[in-house]
Design an enzyme around this catalytic site. Structure first.
Site, mmCIF file in Angstrom:
data_model
loop_
_atom_site.group_PDB
_atom_site.id
_atom_site.type_symbol
_atom_site.label_atom_id
_atom_site.label_comp_id
_atom_site.label_asym_id
_atom_site.label_seq_id
_atom_site.Cartn_x
_atom_site.Cartn_y
_atom_site.Cartn_z
ATOM 1 N N LYS A 45 -58.719 76.405 96.785
ATOM 2 C CA LYS A 45 -60.076 75.958 96.493
ATOM 3 C C LYS A 45 -60.484 76.350 95.071
ATOM 4 O O LYS A 45 -61.094 75.555 94.351
ATOM 5 C CB LYS A 45 -61.020 76.611 97.502
ATOM 6 C CG LYS A 45 -62.145 75.762 97.955
ATOM 7 C CD LYS A 45 -62.774 76.374 99.222
ATOM 8 C CE LYS A 45 -62.751 77.872 99.110
ATOM 9 N NZ LYS A 45 -62.931 78.636 100.283
ATOM 10 N N THR B 261 -58.445 77.023 92.477
ATOM 11 C CA THR B 261 -57.685 76.239 91.494
ATOM 12 C C THR B 261 -58.237 74.821 91.406
ATOM 13 O O THR B 261 -58.321 74.259 90.315
ATOM 14 C CB THR B 261 -56.176 76.136 91.838
ATOM 15 O OG1 THR B 261 -56.042 75.629 93.155
ATOM 16 C CG2 THR B 261 -55.481 77.471 91.726
ATOM 17 N N ARG C 287 -67.440 82.702 92.243
ATOM 18 C CA ARG C 287 -67.654 84.117 92.541
ATOM 19 C C ARG C 287 -66.789 84.985 91.624
ATOM 20 O O ARG C 287 -65.743 84.548 91.151
ATOM 21 C CB ARG C 287 -67.253 84.400 93.991
ATOM 22 C CG ARG C 287 -68.248 83.880 95.002
ATOM 23 C CD ARG C 287 -67.687 83.945 96.389
ATOM 24 N NE ARG C 287 -66.582 83.007 96.526
ATOM 25 C CZ ARG C 287 -65.793 82.928 97.580
ATOM 26 N NH1 ARG C 287 -65.962 83.730 98.602
ATOM 27 N NH2 ARG C 287 -64.816 82.033 97.633
ATOM 28 N N LYS D 251 -53.948 90.202 98.927
ATOM 29 C CA LYS D 251 -54.518 88.973 98.405
ATOM 30 C C LYS D 251 -54.297 88.805 96.904
ATOM 31 O O LYS D 251 -54.061 87.710 96.414
ATOM 32 C CB LYS D 251 -56.027 88.971 98.713
ATOM 33 C CG LYS D 251 -56.792 87.754 98.232
ATOM 34 C CD LYS D 251 -58.199 87.779 98.813
ATOM 35 C CE LYS D 251 -59.040 86.605 98.317
ATOM 36 N NZ LYS D 251 -59.337 86.650 96.891
ATOM 37 N N ALA E 178 -67.886 86.127 102.920
ATOM 38 C CA ALA E 178 -68.248 84.849 103.522
ATOM 39 C C ALA E 178 -68.357 84.944 105.043
ATOM 40 O O ALA E 178 -68.590 83.945 105.698
ATOM 41 C CB ALA E 178 -67.241 83.788 103.118
ATOM 42 N N PHE F 289 -64.172 80.434 102.230
ATOM 43 C CA PHE F 289 -63.498 80.009 103.460
ATOM 44 C C PHE F 289 -63.547 78.484 103.625
ATOM 45 O O PHE F 289 -63.653 77.745 102.649
ATOM 46 C CB PHE F 289 -64.095 80.712 104.688
ATOM 47 C CG PHE F 289 -63.901 82.214 104.707
ATOM 48 C CD1 PHE F 289 -62.825 82.827 104.055
ATOM 49 C CD2 PHE F 289 -64.801 83.030 105.379
ATOM 50 C CE1 PHE F 289 -62.655 84.208 104.097
ATOM 51 C CE2 PHE F 289 -64.639 84.417 105.419
ATOM 52 C CZ PHE F 289 -63.567 84.994 104.768
ATOM 53 N N PHE G 100 -48.336 70.164 96.484
ATOM 54 C CA PHE G 100 -47.286 71.184 96.384
ATOM 55 C C PHE G 100 -45.941 70.489 96.197
ATOM 56 O O PHE G 100 -45.759 69.347 96.620
ATOM 57 C CB PHE G 100 -47.251 72.048 97.655
ATOM 58 C CG PHE G 100 -48.235 73.188 97.635
ATOM 59 C CD1 PHE G 100 -49.599 72.947 97.639
ATOM 60 C CD2 PHE G 100 -47.795 74.511 97.604
ATOM 61 C CE1 PHE G 100 -50.510 74.000 97.623
ATOM 62 C CE2 PHE G 100 -48.703 75.569 97.592
ATOM 63 C CZ PHE G 100 -50.057 75.306 97.602
ATOM 64 N N TRP H 151 -52.526 72.549 89.369
ATOM 65 C CA TRP H 151 -51.778 73.802 89.360
ATOM 66 C C TRP H 151 -50.610 73.692 88.361
ATOM 67 O O TRP H 151 -50.376 74.598 87.569
ATOM 68 C CB TRP H 151 -51.258 74.118 90.779
ATOM 69 C CG TRP H 151 -50.560 75.449 90.875
ATOM 70 C CD1 TRP H 151 -51.155 76.671 91.060
ATOM 71 C CD2 TRP H 151 -49.174 75.699 90.761
ATOM 72 N NE1 TRP H 151 -50.211 77.658 91.081
ATOM 73 C CE2 TRP H 151 -48.979 77.099 90.893
ATOM 74 C CE3 TRP H 151 -48.039 74.877 90.561
ATOM 75 C CZ2 TRP H 151 -47.724 77.706 90.836
ATOM 76 C CZ3 TRP H 151 -46.787 75.483 90.503
ATOM 77 C CH2 TRP H 151 -46.631 76.873 90.638
#
Lengths: 549, 549
Positions: free
Chosen positions: A72, A74, A95, A106, A267, A295, A376, A404
C-alpha cells in the site's frame, strides 16, 4: 538486485527547499531538519488552513493483508510519482514509521524498490523526533499520576488506568509491577498505541490538541468518579512537549515528489492514518493528495471515513484498492510457499476478498473505486488477465502497477485513470449516523462491511455498554480486530460467511473521541523475533547505516 | 523583573548560519535544526579533528553547591560573552539539559538572566533529540536482552544487570518487576544516568563509540561469566540510533556567542561534563573554549581531569572557580532564610570551602586559578571587599561578575584576567597514576581533595575490590558521593575534618572505562516534587511556551 536501503542511498536527493518550492513554499515556511527533511512552520500551517481546499483526496486502501505483502505504501508513492510525471501536482500523505518494528520482523515503513520516501534511514529511525515527543508527553502524564499519589495530593485514586509507552518492541514491558508509591500492575504500550498519538492525529490545531489531552481519562477515584488529565494540570506541559512535533514533516520520494509524513496511530485500537493537520495542509498545496489508511479497507478505510472524516468534515473523492495476485491466491487457499506458481483457480476464488472491498467502498461509502494491481515478478499473464476481466465485470477497472521496479513510470496507467475518475463528482457518505446507539453502530459495521451475521458482547462488554451509554453518545466506534480477516478470526481468509463479531471489551478514548470495541486479542506492545533485525544493522567506516530494511 | 524565559523570548537571535560563520564554518558544515540550532556534520567534525588544537581550554568549576545557588552555567556563558566582547574569539562548551528535571524542582539548565543560551525552550525540551536517541539505544539493548531470554537463545542468563532508562523524573519506575519472560526486579534510570550517556561523552569517534558500546556488561551467565552487549550483537544498531546525535549541537548565547551543547552525563555515577567530541571540536574553532564540569570542583573538576582528560590526553590551561557570597555564608553556617543579611563572620568562616578548592586545583592538578564572584543584589561592599582581600592573600585573584544582570559586559574584568592567565604555561597533572590500585586511587582522591582521614569499604565493596582487581586495572575511579559536602555526608558544610570516605559499592562501567565508587545513597531516577513545575507550563494562543524556567 539492490536492497531498499541501497536504492535509497544511491539516490541523489533534491534540497528540501526545492521540494517545498514546487509546492509554492519558501524557506521561511520551513523548519529545516538538515538538507532533506523539514517541518512546515505552525504559522504557515495556520495560514494555509484559512485557504480553500484545492486538491482531490485519493484514499489508498487494500484487500485484507496477507503474509504475501500487498504494498500500500509503495503504491501510494508510485501513484504520487506517476501523477507528477503525468504533469499533475500531486502530494503523498503518509504515516511516520514506528521505530520499534524497525528492529523486529516488519522493518521500516518507507515503501520499497523504486517507490520509496527518503531519506529512508532518518525516516525509519528518529526522523524529526515526533514519536519521541509523543512518548515524553504520554510518560509525563504517567509520572504526574504516580507522583500525585506518592505525595498524597488531593485526588484519591482507586485505580490508575493510564499506561506508559515506549517506541520499542519490548515484550517484557507489556505487564510490569510498580512498587512505589504502592504496588500495582501496569505496563507499557508501543508509542503508536498511545491515546496521545490518536489525539495528535485528530486534533485540528494546538488549542484542540490541548483540549483533547485535558479530557483523557487516567484513572478512577475511590468514589468511582473518572479522573482526567486536566485534574493533574497535565495538558499544558504535554502540549509544550508536542508543539514542535505537531508541525507536519515534508520529505520527498525517490523521484522528488513531495510527501508529508506525520503521526502514525495504530490501526486497531486507533484509527490508523496520518495526522489530520497534514491532510488538511496537503489539500491546500497540491491538486491531488494521495493518502493511505492502515491495514485493509475493512479497518483502515472504514476508520478513515467514519472517524477522521466524520470528526473533521473531510471527504475523499475516490479510493484505490491495492491487491496482488499473490495475496489473492493466498485468500484463495494457497500457502505462502506455493505463491510463485500460477493458480487461476485459487486466484478466482480469492478475488472474492477484493470484490467485497470494492463493493463496500461503493455501496456503503458512495466512493468511486479503482483497483491497483501491484505487480510481482512471478505474476503470469493469464493471472493478470483473469483478474482484469473480473474487476471489469464488477464495473470497476484494474491497473497494473510496476512502480516497485520502475518508479512513477510504472504506475502511469493508474495515474491517468485516477486523474479521470477524481474529476467525477462523488457523493461520499458515512456508514452510520452519530445518533445511533453503540450496538447499532457495531451492527452497521459488522453486517455491511464484514459480512457478519451478528454482533455479540461478552458479559464485561455488556456491562460497559451500560456504563458508557452516556459518555459515548454521538461518538464513532473504532473496531480493534485482526487485520487478516474480514471476521475477527485471523484464520478465516477471503470472505468468511456466517461469522459473528464478538466484542470482548469496550474502551472510551475520550481525548481521541471514539469508543474502541476490542474483538479478540489485540497486542499493544509487540515483541522482537528470535533473530531481531537489529543484529544486521550497523554503521560502516564512512558513517553510513547498513542493514536497515 | 523579567523571568528567564521572558528575557530569552524577547531576544532577537541571529541565524545559526551567521553564528557558524563567526567560527569559519559555512552552511555545508551544518545539519540545520530550524533557524537557530544546528549540528556540525560528522565530516566537518572529522576534518576539524585532524587540525591542531588552537584554543586555550578554561575549566569552569565551583565551590560545593548550596541551596543558595552558585551560577556555574551563567558564569560560563557570561565569561564567553565577555571574552567575545573584549575582542577574543571564545566559544562555550556545555552539557545539554535533561528533560526530566524541567518538570520537577530544578527546571531547565540554560543559564539565567542575561547570561543564557538560546532558544531556551527548545534546548530545555527536546533540543535536537540527542537524549531521546540515547534512551532508544539503551532501551533497545534491554529489549534484546529480555527477548534473548524469551526465545531461549544461546546465552544462559543468571542475572540481568542492564536497566532501562527514560528522560523523565518518574519515581515509580525506580524499581519495577517484570513478569515476562520470567519475573525479576529491575528499574529505570533517568537517561543521563545511563552508561550509554557516559560512553557517548567519552568516545573519540563513531568507531570508538561502537567499540565502547560493545564492551558494556549487561548481565551474568549461569556459569558466572559476564555477558556483554556484543554477545547480543547490539552495538551496530545502537550506533545507528546514536549516529546523528553524536554530532555536536551549535547554538548561541543571548549576545550571539557560539556555544556547543552536547551530551550530559550525571556527575555522580558518571563524569558530568559535555562530550569529548564537542570539546575537541571547540578547541579547533576558537581561541578560548570555556567549559563547565558538574557540581563542585571536588567532583566535577576532578572527574573532568582524571577521567575525561586522562582518557583523551586533553589538558585544561586554567580553571575558574565560581563562588557567591550567599553560598559561602551558607557554608559558614547561615541558614537560607538569612542569606540576604550581611554577615562578615559567617563569610569569613565559609570562605574556607573556596580556599580548599583553590588549593586543590593548584596543588593537586597544577592549574592556575581565578575566582569568579557571581554577584547577587544583596551582597554588601564590605562582604565583597572581605572576600577579595582573602582570595588575594591566598595568591589568587577575585573578579566580581554581574553577567546575570548585565550580560557579557558584567564579566569583562574576569575576561581580561582569564585572557592574561591563560597565556601562562601551566603544567597540569593528573591526580594519580593509572597503575595505582583501586584503593590507592580512592585514597589519593579522598585524602588530598576531600580532606578525608581515611577510606573504608563495606563488606560488599571489599569483595568487589577482589572481583574487579583484574578488570579494573588501569582505569580511573569515578566517585559517586553527595555534591553538597567535601565529605560523603551532605550535612557537613564548609571544610569538614576527620571524616571518612565510606565506599558502599563498586561498579565497573566497562564501556565508559571507569570504576564507580558509590559512597552513600545515589539516586539515579529523580522524582517530581509535590507541586511539579509542569503545572505552570503551557502553550499560549500564539503557540508560545509559557511558564518554563
Amino acid at each position: 538486485m539492490l536492497s531498499d536501503i541501497e536504492i535509497a542511498q544511491a539516490a541523489t536527493l533534491s534540497p528540501i527547499t526545492d521540494i517545498a518550492g514546487r509546492l509554492g513554499l519558501s524557506v521561511s515556511d520551513l523548519h529545516l531538519h538538515g538538507q532533506h527533511m523539514a517541518k512546515l512552520t505552525q504559522s504557515t500551517v495556520n495560514q494555509l488552513h484559512t485557504q480553500p481546499v484545492r486538491a482531490k483526496l485519493i484514499l489508498m486502501t487494500a484487500i485484507n493483508p496477507t503474509p504475501a505483502g500487498e504494498g500500500k505504501t509503495t503504491t501510494t508513492v508510485g501513484l504520487t510519482d506517476a501523477l507528477n510525471l503525468a504533469g499533475y501536482k500531486a502530494l503523498a500523505c503518509l504515516r511516520e514509521p514506528s521505530l520499534g518494528p524497525v528492529f523486529g520482523m516488519k522493518g521500516g515503513a518507507t515503501g520499497g524498490g523504486y517507490a520509496q520516501v527518503v531519506p529512508m534511514e532518518n525516516i525509519n529511525l528518529h526522523f524529526t523526533g515526533d514519536f519521541h515527543a509523543i512518548s515524553a508527553a504520554n510518560n509525563l502524564l504517567a509520572a504526574l499520576v504516580d507522583n500525585h499519589i506518592y505525595h498524597g495530593n488531593a485526588l484519591q485514586f482507586d485505580q490508575v488506568s493510564w499506561r506508559r509507552c515506549m517506541d520499542m518492541n519490548d515484550r517484557a514491558l507489556r505487564r510490569i509491577t510498580i512498587n512505589q508509591p504502592y504496588a500495582y500492575d501496569t505496563g507499557f504500550d508501543i508509542t503508536v498505541a498511545s491515546e496521545v498519538m490518536a489525539i495528535f492525529c485528530l486534533a485540528t490545531d494546538l488549542a484542540d490538541l490541548t483540549h483533547r489531552l485535558s479530557r483523557m481519562q487516567v484513572g478512577q477515584s475511590t468514589k468511582g468518579q473518572p479522573i482526567f488529565a486536566s485534574d493533574l494540570h497535565a495538558e499544558g506541559a504535554m502540549t509544550a512537549l508536542l508543539k514542535d512535533a505537531f508541525q507536519p514533516n515534508l520529505v520527498q520520494t525517490l523521484e522528488g515528489s513531495p510527501a508529508l509524513l506525520h503521526g502514525g496511530p495504530f490501526a486497531n485500537i486507533a484509527h490508523g492514518c496520518n495526522s489530520l493537520v497534514a491532510t488538511q495542509t496537503a489539500l491546500r498545496l497540491a491538486d491531488y493528495v494521495v493518502t493511505e489508511a492502515g491495514f485493509g479497507a475493512d479497518l483502515g478505510a472504514e476508520k478513515f471515513i467514519d472517524i477522521k472524516c466524520r470528526q473533521s468534515g473531510l471527504r475523499p473523492d475516490m479510493t484505490v484498492i491495492v491487491a496482488t495476485v499473490r495475496a489473492l491466491k493466498y485468500h484463495g487457499g494457497v500457502e505462502v510457499a506455493d505463491l510463485n506458481t500460477e493458480n487461476l483457480q485459487a486466484l478466482s476464488t480469492g478475488m472474492a476478498n477484493l470484490k467485497k472491498h470494492v463493493d463496500n467502498m461503493r455501496q456503503h461509502f458512495g466512493l468511486p473505486v479503482l483497483v491497483a494491481l501491484n505487480h510481482f515478478t512471478h505474476d503470469t499473464e493469464a493471472e493478470v488477465a483473469l483478474l482484469q476481466s473480473a474487476v471489469e465485470s464488477w464495473g470497476s477497472s484494474l491497473h497494473v502497477c510496476r512502480h516497485w521496479a520502475h518508479g512513477g513510470k510504472g504506475a502511469l496507467d493508474l495515474a491517468h485513470a485516477v486523474a479521470r475518475m477524481a474529476q467525477q463528482t462523488a457523493s461520499p457518505t458515512l456508514l452510520y449516523q452519530d445518533d445511533l446507539s453503540l450496538p447499532d453502530k457495531l451492527h452497521a459495521i459488522a453486517r455491511s462491511l464484514y459480512g457478519a451475521k451478528d454482533v455479540t458482547f461478552s458479559a464485561q462488554a455488556e456491562q460497559q455498554l451500560g456504563t458508557l451509554a452516556e459518555t459515548s453518545r454521538g461518538l464513532p466506534v473504532c473496531v480493534a480486530k485482526t487485520q487478516y480477516s474480514l471476521s475477527c478470526d485471523a484464520k478465516l481468509r477471503n470472505v468468511p460467511e456466517g461469522h459473528t463479531l464478538h466484542v470482548r471489551e469496550l474502551r472510551l478514548s475520550r481525548g481521541a473521541g471514539f469508543v474502541v470495541a476490542i474483538c479478540g486479542d489485540i497486542m499493544t506492545m509487540p515483541g522482537l523475533p528470535k533473530q531481531p533485525a537489529s543484529h544486521r544493522i550497523s554503521v560502516d567506516a564512512n558513517g553510513r547505516i547498513c542493514g536497515l530494511s
